[in-house]
Design a protein around this motif. Sequence first.
Motif, mmCIF file in Angstrom:
data_model
loop_
_atom_site.group_PDB
_atom_site.id
_atom_site.type_symbol
_atom_site.label_atom_id
_atom_site.label_comp_id
_atom_site.label_asym_id
_atom_site.label_seq_id
_atom_site.Cartn_x
_atom_site.Cartn_y
_atom_site.Cartn_z
ATOM 1 N N GLU A 50 29.015 32.672 42.887
ATOM 2 C CA GLU A 50 28.719 33.546 44.011
ATOM 3 C C GLU A 50 29.980 34.151 44.646
ATOM 4 N N ARG A 51 31.115 34.047 43.954
ATOM 5 C CA ARG A 51 32.371 34.524 44.538
ATOM 6 C C ARG A 51 33.085 35.466 43.585
ATOM 7 N N ASP A 52 33.796 36.409 44.139
ATOM 8 C CA ASP A 52 34.686 37.259 43.351
ATOM 9 C C ASP A 52 36.071 36.625 43.391
ATOM 10 N N LEU A 53 36.414 35.896 42.346
ATOM 11 C CA LEU A 53 37.667 35.140 42.340
ATOM 12 C C LEU A 53 38.794 35.849 41.591
ATOM 13 N N LYS A 54 38.562 37.033 41.108
ATOM 14 C CA LYS A 54 39.593 37.715 40.319
ATOM 15 C C LYS A 54 40.880 37.859 41.126
ATOM 16 N N GLY A 55 41.977 37.383 40.541
ATOM 17 C CA GLY A 55 43.270 37.499 41.189
ATOM 18 C C GLY A 55 43.517 36.516 42.312
ATOM 19 N N ALA A 56 42.593 35.565 42.528
ATOM 20 C CA ALA A 56 42.771 34.584 43.599
ATOM 21 C C ALA A 56 43.816 33.541 43.200
#
Length: 273
Positions: A50-56
Amino acid sequence: MAQAGAVLEERKLPMRFTWVECAPDCRGWIGAVGIVTGDTVRDFDEFARERDLKGATVVLDSSGGSVNDAIAMGRRWRKLGLLTTVGLTVEQDTASGPRPVVMPQAYCESMCAFLLLAGQTRYVPDGAHVRVHQIWMGDRADDPRAATYTAQDLMIVERDIGRLAKFTFDMGGSGDLLLLSLNVPPWEDLHELSVPELRLTNLVTTDNVADVLPERRTDVPVAALAPKAVLDRFVSATDEPTPLAMVSPSAPKPTKTAEAALPTGGLVLAPVK
């Protein structure tokens, strides 16, 4: 999120993931604390769903874990373009109220070093510890010199060393990381990587904390994170009945590794000296 000054043993338990909010002035980061088990990849996939983790950024505090599961996790992280560092997320009181900060007094041991390597950009703060050692059969790691081994056991070890070598080079690491790790048998203390060794192995790609952690307002006392040395040990979760173990101690002076005491992913990790 841990409280500053608390005695933390979570790095010995199965890895858990938390999303740390620091809005409105920054994006936040992923806290990854504990050892990699057969359930960790699934747990991360559920966490990421449920999260947009790209580049985190992933902030690691871990005693290592399963070789093959850590490799699978690392490839997911690289595909997402995640950044990695070593640290401990704590809550501090500030002029504007309690805020999350990253403290450098954390450990990245055993297979954690290879998870660190999976970051697109990698930073190790001064005060953090990265430690390495050999992979070993998990069910014989407690007294490896007294144990017996079969040809099948040797095949498993050599196969997983090959998988680990491929992963290391795919992630941009150097052969020196493998050399330093595989030089340390499980009956010796883990080797803590020096600052020059962190660079030699390509575990560190930046000296600037701002390259991996979000900008903070000046009223928030962010812990200074400068490059530092590290150590490691790992475990391989495979279909074989005798998986490899690579997990390292979490105390400042390496003693005995405390693994998860309960079955995780069909595997109980054995303590390693």
